[in-house]
Write a protein that holds these residues in place. Sequence first.
Motif, PDB file in Angstrom:
ATOM      1  N   GLU A  43       0.793  -1.236   0.000  1.00 19.64           N
ATOM      2  CA  GLU A  43       0.000   0.000   0.000  1.00 19.64           C
ATOM      3  C   GLU A  43       0.820   1.278   0.000  1.00 19.64           C
ATOM      4  N   SER A  44       2.105   1.195   0.372  1.00 18.74           N
ATOM      5  CA  SER A  44       2.856   2.456   0.534  1.00 18.74           C
ATOM      6  C   SER A  44       4.346   2.239   0.289  1.00 18.74           C
ATOM      7  N   TRP A  46       6.559   2.814   2.370  1.00 20.04           N
ATOM      8  CA  TRP A  46       7.098   2.181   3.576  1.00 20.04           C
ATOM      9  C   TRP A  46       7.005   0.664   3.417  1.00 20.04           C
ATOM     10  N   ARG A  47       5.872   0.192   2.960  1.00 21.63           N
ATOM     11  CA  ARG A  47       5.644  -1.260   2.861  1.00 21.63           C
ATOM     12  C   ARG A  47       6.607  -1.891   1.851  1.00 21.63           C
ATOM     13  N   ASP A 120       6.424  -4.978  12.941  1.00 12.29           N
ATOM     14  CA  ASP A 120       5.819  -3.735  12.454  1.00 12.29           C
ATOM     15  C   ASP A 120       4.583  -3.340  13.260  1.00 12.29           C
ATOM     16  N   ARG A 121       3.518  -4.101  13.208  1.00  7.12           N
ATOM     17  CA  ARG A 121       2.272  -3.718  13.877  1.00  7.12           C
ATOM     18  C   ARG A 121       1.934  -4.711  14.994  1.00  7.12           C
ATOM     19  N   PHE A 139       4.150   3.654  18.046  1.00  8.14           N
ATOM     20  CA  PHE A 139       3.334   4.557  17.220  1.00  8.14           C
ATOM     21  C   PHE A 139       2.715   5.678  18.045  1.00  8.14           C
ATOM     22  N   PRO A 174      -0.865   1.364  13.866  1.00 12.27           N
ATOM     23  CA  PRO A 174      -0.291   2.693  13.616  1.00 12.27           C
ATOM     24  C   PRO A 174      -1.356   3.771  13.467  1.00 12.27           C
ATOM     25  N   ARG A 178      -1.112   6.503  16.352  1.00  9.92           N
ATOM     26  CA  ARG A 178      -0.627   7.829  15.921  1.00  9.92           C
ATOM     27  C   ARG A 178      -1.712   8.888  16.195  1.00  9.92           C
ATOM     28  N   PHE A 202      -3.687   4.775   4.219  1.00  9.36           N
ATOM     29  CA  PHE A 202      -2.225   4.761   4.060  1.00  9.36           C
ATOM     30  C   PHE A 202      -1.780   4.848   2.597  1.00  9.36           C
ATOM     31  N   HIS A 227      -1.064  10.339   8.717  1.00  5.78           N
ATOM     32  CA  HIS A 227      -0.428   9.226   9.433  1.00  5.78           C
ATOM     33  C   HIS A 227       0.674   8.541   8.628  1.00  5.78           C
ATOM     34  N   ASN A 228       0.815   8.850   7.356  1.00  6.11           N
ATOM     35  CA  ASN A 228       2.031   8.400   6.645  1.00  6.11           C
ATOM     36  C   ASN A 228       2.354   9.333   5.481  1.00  6.11           C
ATOM     37  N   ASP A 256       6.811   8.461   8.602  1.00  8.13           N
ATOM     38  CA  ASP A 256       7.532   7.428   7.850  1.00  8.13           C
ATOM     39  C   ASP A 256       8.945   7.885   7.489  1.00  8.13           C
ATOM     40  N   CYS A 276       9.649   6.453  10.790  1.00 13.94           N
ATOM     41  CA  CYS A 276       9.200   5.117  11.222  1.00 13.94           C
ATOM     42  C   CYS A 276       9.975   4.146  10.355  1.00 13.94           C
TER      43      CYS A 276
HETATM   44  C1  GZL Z   1       4.127   1.488  10.267  1.00 15.00           C
HETATM   45  C2  GZL Z   1       3.458   0.769   9.108  1.00 15.00           C
HETATM   46  C3  GZL Z   1       2.609   1.726   8.338  1.00 15.00           C
HETATM   47  C4  GZL Z   1       3.393   2.852   7.680  1.00 15.00           C
HETATM   48  C5  GZL Z   1       2.601   3.036   6.429  1.00 15.00           C
HETATM   49  O1  GZL Z   1       4.954   0.617  10.972  1.00 15.00           O
HETATM   50  O2  GZL Z   1       2.658  -0.296   9.572  1.00 15.00           O
HETATM   51  O3  GZL Z   1       1.958   0.997   7.298  1.00 15.00           O
HETATM   52  O4  GZL Z   1       3.482   4.018   8.447  1.00 15.00           O
HETATM   53  C6  GZL Z   1       2.341   1.593   6.049  1.00 15.00           C
HETATM   54  O5  GZL Z   1       3.254   3.749   5.417  1.00 15.00           O
HETATM   55  O6  GZL Z   1       1.386   1.486   5.075  1.00 15.00           O
END
Ligand code: GZL
Length: 322
Positions: A43-44, A46-47, A120-121, A139, A174, A178, A202, A227-228, A256, A276
């Motif tokens: 999705e991003s 970051w991912r 991560d989460r 977070f 997150p 956040r 995200f 949030h991102n 991020d 992050c």
């Molecule tokens: C954070 C992560 C989040 C990021 C986003 O650890 O889970 O998910 O902040 C990502 O960019 O989609």
Amino acid sequence: MRKLMTVAALGGLVAASALAGCGDGGGGSGDSLTLGFSQVGAESGWRTANTKSIQESAKQAGIDLKFSDAQGKQENQIKAIRSFITQRVDVIAFSPVVESGWETVLKEAKDADIPVILTDRAIDSPDKSLYKTFIGSDFVLEGKKAGEWLVKEYEGQDDPVNIAELQGTPGAAPANDRKAGFADVIKAEPKFKVIASQTGDFTRTGGKQVMETFLKAHPDIDVLYAHNDDMGLGAIEAIEAAGKKPGTDIKIITVDAVHDGMQALADGKINYIVECSPLLGPQLMDLAKKVNAGEEVPQRVLTEETTFTQDQAQEALPDRKY
Ligand code: GZL
């Protein structure tokens, strides 16, 4: 090793096949550790960086990685975990797309004697025996850091500050944390008013679409807290299309610090980014080996991260790994 002992206990024939190098009876090839990993999706930015870190680290660590992309769906992650159990992988790791709904499948992994690592989460289950360790960011602290920058930025000003908030995926740790961390800091000053708050999931597209609706309903937005980075970057497109200057007419805070976010920060379109780190791969592989060997690991492994202003982004950009 743990699995080889089990296989050997099942009788000579099976042990012979294991000793002949047909694997440890697990899903692995030969005697390398087999790690089943269920990723949220793609999705991003970051991912993408997180997936790259995990795949590259597994290769470097000589770990046989079975990687599954859940495309943002919890049911796909649950299916993947069940498949890893059937394949008798040595260790299961995953980044839970949302916080709740994991007890049943994690109990199945526990009953199958396959250790689980959260990356991560987090999950909201109080049963800490369902996983060996959780490696990821704090977070709530990230949200607080965003709020603290805003408080400093508007110090000494009494006029109302109208804030729009782009939330992450509904139910994701997150997103929940956040939001909570940020709200906890700004509640101290009544001038800060969150006049609009909605999920952009995200993604850049989500950030752009929701920001378009925010701008139509609220011509008086002073600050955007996304949030991102990806939602912030999508929002920047909407802000510019509405004839406003991101970073000046509307101050923007994101989380991020992925490359494109840092570039927008250096260009003055974002005002502050809370880092992050997605580079969890090396630590995950180390934890997987320890867990597989039956070694004690900390229940919680916190990732190192910092924050960036526009000047700091200019300096940091050339050396960024993601
Ligand atoms: C954070 C992560 C989040 C990021 C986003 O650890 O889970 O998910 O902040 C990502 O960019 O989609």
